[in-house]
Motif scaffolding. Structure first.
Motif, PDB file in Angstrom:
ATOM      1  N   ALA A  86       0.830  -1.207   0.000  1.00 19.32           N
ATOM      2  CA  ALA A  86       0.000   0.000   0.000  1.00 19.32           C
ATOM      3  C   ALA A  86       0.867   1.260   0.000  1.00 19.32           C
ATOM      4  CB  ALA A  86      -0.916   0.006   1.226  1.00 19.32           C
ATOM      5  N   ALA A  87       0.438   2.251  -0.753  1.00 17.30           N
ATOM      6  CA  ALA A  87       1.189   3.508  -0.850  1.00 17.30           C
ATOM      7  C   ALA A  87       1.345   4.167   0.518  1.00 17.30           C
ATOM      8  CB  ALA A  87       0.501   4.456  -1.827  1.00 17.30           C
ATOM      9  N   HIS A  88       0.308   4.102   1.353  1.00 18.73           N
ATOM     10  CA  HIS A  88       0.405   4.723   2.681  1.00 18.73           C
ATOM     11  C   HIS A  88       1.448   4.034   3.535  1.00 18.73           C
ATOM     12  CE1 HIS A  88      -2.087   1.536   4.555  1.00 18.73           C
ATOM     13  NE2 HIS A  88      -2.819   1.615   3.459  1.00 18.73           N
ATOM     14  N   CYS A  89       1.624   2.738   3.376  1.00 20.37           N
ATOM     15  CA  CYS A  89       2.656   2.014   4.126  1.00 20.37           C
ATOM     16  C   CYS A  89       4.046   2.386   3.615  1.00 20.37           C
ATOM     17  CB  CYS A  89       2.440   0.509   4.023  1.00 20.37           C
ATOM     18  SG  CYS A  89       1.054  -0.118   5.008  1.00 20.37           S
ATOM     19  N   LYS A  90       4.198   2.516   2.323  1.00 19.18           N
ATOM     20  CA  LYS A  90       5.494   2.902   1.749  1.00 19.18           C
ATOM     21  C   LYS A  90       5.875   4.318   2.212  1.00 19.18           C
ATOM     22  CE  LYS A  90       5.988  -0.891  -0.617  1.00 19.18           C
ATOM     23  NZ  LYS A  90       6.811  -1.957  -0.066  1.00 19.18           N
ATOM     24  N   ALA A  91       4.905   5.233   2.206  1.00 20.65           N
ATOM     25  CA  ALA A  91       5.165   6.604   2.661  1.00 20.65           C
ATOM     26  C   ALA A  91       5.527   6.621   4.146  1.00 20.65           C
ATOM     27  CB  ALA A  91       3.954   7.494   2.396  1.00 20.65           C
ATOM     28  N   CYS A  92       4.849   5.809   4.923  1.00 19.61           N
ATOM     29  CA  CYS A  92       5.131   5.729   6.354  1.00 19.61           C
ATOM     30  C   CYS A  92       6.538   5.183   6.586  1.00 19.61           C
ATOM     31  CB  CYS A  92       4.080   4.844   7.042  1.00 19.61           C
ATOM     32  SG  CYS A  92       4.238   4.792   8.845  1.00 19.61           S
ATOM     33  N   ALA A  93       6.895   4.152   5.848  1.00 21.61           N
ATOM     34  CA  ALA A  93       8.232   3.567   5.997  1.00 21.61           C
ATOM     35  C   ALA A  93       9.318   4.608   5.713  1.00 21.61           C
ATOM     36  CB  ALA A  93       8.390   2.360   5.073  1.00 21.61           C
ATOM     37  N   ARG A  94       9.126   5.415   4.679  1.00 17.01           N
ATOM     38  CA  ARG A  94      10.115   6.465   4.360  1.00 17.01           C
ATOM     39  C   ARG A  94      10.211   7.481   5.503  1.00 17.01           C
ATOM     40  NH1 ARG A  94       7.777   5.772  -0.635  1.00 17.01           N
ATOM     41  NH2 ARG A  94       6.379   7.544  -0.351  1.00 17.01           N
ATOM     42  N   ALA A  95       9.069   7.905   6.021  1.00 15.88           N
ATOM     43  CA  ALA A  95       9.072   8.867   7.133  1.00 15.88           C
ATOM     44  C   ALA A  95       9.746   8.266   8.367  1.00 15.88           C
ATOM     45  CB  ALA A  95       7.647   9.318   7.460  1.00 15.88           C
ATOM     46  N   CYS A  96       9.497   6.984   8.609  1.00 16.14           N
ATOM     47  CA  CYS A  96      10.118   6.311   9.753  1.00 16.14           C
ATOM     48  C   CYS A  96      11.630   6.233   9.590  1.00 16.14           C
ATOM     49  CB  CYS A  96       9.549   4.908   9.922  1.00 16.14           C
ATOM     50  SG  CYS A  96       7.862   4.850  10.556  1.00 16.14           S
ATOM     51  N   ARG A  97      12.095   5.917   8.402  1.00 10.34           N
ATOM     52  CA  ARG A  97      13.552   5.834   8.160  1.00 10.34           C
ATOM     53  C   ARG A  97      14.193   7.217   8.328  1.00 10.34           C
ATOM     54  NH1 ARG A  97      14.671   0.649   8.907  1.00 10.34           N
ATOM     55  NH2 ARG A  97      13.606  -0.720   7.449  1.00 10.34           N
ATOM     56  N   ASP A  98      13.534   8.252   7.820  1.00 12.08           N
ATOM     57  CA  ASP A  98      14.055   9.614   7.968  1.00 12.08           C
ATOM     58  C   ASP A  98      14.127  10.011   9.441  1.00 12.08           C
ATOM     59  OD1 ASP A  98      14.215   9.807   5.203  1.00 12.08           O
ATOM     60  OD2 ASP A  98      12.416  11.061   5.009  1.00 12.08           O
ATOM     61  N   CYS A  99      13.084   9.693  10.184  1.00 13.60           N
ATOM     62  CA  CYS A  99      13.050  10.042  11.606  1.00 13.60           C
ATOM     63  C   CYS A  99      14.102   9.259  12.379  1.00 13.60           C
ATOM     64  CB  CYS A  99      11.655   9.769  12.177  1.00 13.60           C
ATOM     65  SG  CYS A  99      11.481  10.299  13.891  1.00 13.60           S
ATOM     66  N   ALA A 100      14.243   7.975  12.080  1.00 16.43           N
ATOM     67  CA  ALA A 100      15.256   7.169  12.763  1.00 16.43           C
ATOM     68  C   ALA A 100      16.648   7.743  12.535  1.00 16.43           C
ATOM     69  CB  ALA A 100      15.185   5.718  12.282  1.00 16.43           C
ATOM     70  N   ALA A 101      16.937   8.157  11.316  1.00 19.41           N
ATOM     71  CA  ALA A 101      18.244   8.739  11.011  1.00 19.41           C
ATOM     72  C   ALA A 101      18.447  10.044  11.788  1.00 19.41           C
ATOM     73  CB  ALA A 101      18.380   8.975   9.507  1.00 19.41           C
ATOM     74  N   ALA A 102      17.420  10.881  11.841  1.00 17.54           N
ATOM     75  CA  ALA A 102      17.519  12.146  12.585  1.00 17.54           C
ATOM     76  C   ALA A 102      17.707  11.885  14.074  1.00 17.54           C
ATOM     77  CB  ALA A 102      16.274  12.998  12.332  1.00 17.54           C
ATOM     78  N   CYS A 103      16.979  10.916  14.614  1.00 20.88           N
ATOM     79  CA  CYS A 103      17.115  10.591  16.043  1.00 20.88           C
ATOM     80  C   CYS A 103      18.482   9.979  16.338  1.00 20.88           C
ATOM     81  CB  CYS A 103      15.998   9.659  16.485  1.00 20.88           C
ATOM     82  SG  CYS A 103      14.438  10.502  16.780  1.00 20.88           S
ATOM     83  N   ASP A 104      18.989   9.157  15.421  1.00 19.72           N
ATOM     84  CA  ASP A 104      20.326   8.598  15.605  1.00 19.72           C
ATOM     85  C   ASP A 104      21.358   9.721  15.665  1.00 19.72           C
ATOM     86  OD1 ASP A 104      19.553   5.922  15.741  1.00 19.72           O
ATOM     87  OD2 ASP A 104      19.860   5.566  13.588  1.00 19.72           O
ATOM     88  N   ARG A 105      21.211  10.723  14.789  1.00 22.26           N
ATOM     89  CA  ARG A 105      22.145  11.858  14.795  1.00 22.26           C
ATOM     90  C   ARG A 105      22.019  12.654  16.097  1.00 22.26           C
ATOM     91  NH1 ARG A 105      20.574  12.009   9.411  1.00 22.26           N
ATOM     92  NH2 ARG A 105      19.025  13.627   9.796  1.00 22.26           N
ATOM     93  N   MET A 106      20.794  12.866  16.569  1.00 18.11           N
ATOM     94  CA  MET A 106      20.586  13.608  17.828  1.00 18.11           C
ATOM     95  C   MET A 106      21.207  12.855  18.993  1.00 18.11           C
ATOM     96  SD  MET A 106      19.150  16.572  18.006  1.00 18.11           S
ATOM     97  CE  MET A 106      18.849  16.519  19.756  1.00 18.11           C
ATOM     98  N   GLY A 107      20.997  11.554  19.038  1.00 15.37           N
ATOM     99  CA  GLY A 107      21.554  10.750  20.113  1.00 15.37           C
ATOM    100  C   GLY A 107      23.071  10.777  20.106  1.00 15.37           C
ATOM    101  N   LEU A 108      23.661  10.687  18.925  1.00 22.77           N
ATOM    102  CA  LEU A 108      25.112  10.737  18.802  1.00 22.77           C
ATOM    103  C   LEU A 108      25.639  12.100  19.232  1.00 22.77           C
ATOM    104  CD1 LEU A 108      27.753   9.418  17.939  1.00 22.77           C
ATOM    105  CD2 LEU A 108      27.281  10.175  15.601  1.00 22.77           C
ATOM    106  N   ALA A 109      24.944  13.156  18.820  1.00 30.63           N
ATOM    107  CA  ALA A 109      25.359  14.508  19.204  1.00 30.63           C
ATOM    108  C   ALA A 109      25.290  14.675  20.722  1.00 30.63           C
ATOM    109  CB  ALA A 109      24.487  15.550  18.512  1.00 30.63           C
ATOM    110  N   ALA A 110      24.269  14.117  21.358  1.00 30.02           N
ATOM    111  CA  ALA A 110      24.126  14.231  22.808  1.00 30.02           C
ATOM    112  C   ALA A 110      25.245  13.481  23.520  1.00 30.02           C
ATOM    113  CB  ALA A 110      22.763  13.702  23.248  1.00 30.02           C
TER     114      ALA A 110
END
Length: 124
Positions: free
Chosen positions: A91-115
């Motif tokens: 489903a397109a909504h699942c694919k869009a969600c997966a992309r948003a989740c990957r983007d957020c995980a990467a941003a959170c990983d960077r925040m955690g590393l910075a902290a």
């Protein structure tokens, strides 16, 4: 005491968390409208968990929580799990969600590393 104004990286992470939470809400709502809802139960459950984790992380970052490293690590873990589940659906909504989740995980990983780097004592 006022929280410091968000840096660009902090604001990017807050934005990624909020965008992911919104994508997860849309995905869960769309999954509930699928013909075979039973097949989507795990996706819906992880969408709900991920949306909650992302909102919590965005708030912790905005408040400059002393636990931001731990909160961001938890958020990234939940985002990775949600993305992996959503990627199993066509489903397109699942694919869009997966992309948003990957983007957020990467941003959170960077925040955690910075902290972690900011908390390290300076070398002698």
């Amino acid at each position: 005491m006022d929280s410091p104004p968000p840096t660009t990286d902090r604001q990017r992470c807050i934005d990624a968390c909020n965008a992911c939470a919104d994508a997860c809400d849309r995905c869960a709502a769309s999954c509930l409208r699928e013909k075979d809802v039973q097949h989507m139960v795990r996706c819906i459950s992880l969408d709900m968990d991920c949306a909650a984790a992302c909102r919590f992380a965005a708030g912790a970052i905005a408040r400059d929580s002393e636990l931001v490293n731990t909160v961001c690590a938890m958020c990234a873990m939940v985002c990775h799990a949600c993305a992996a589940q959503c990627e199993t659906h066509d489903a397109a909504h699942c694919k869009a969600c997966a992309r948003a989740c990957r983007d957020c995980a990467a941003a959170c990983d960077r925040m955690g590393l910075a902290a972690v780097q900011a908390a390290r004592p300076a070398a002698p």
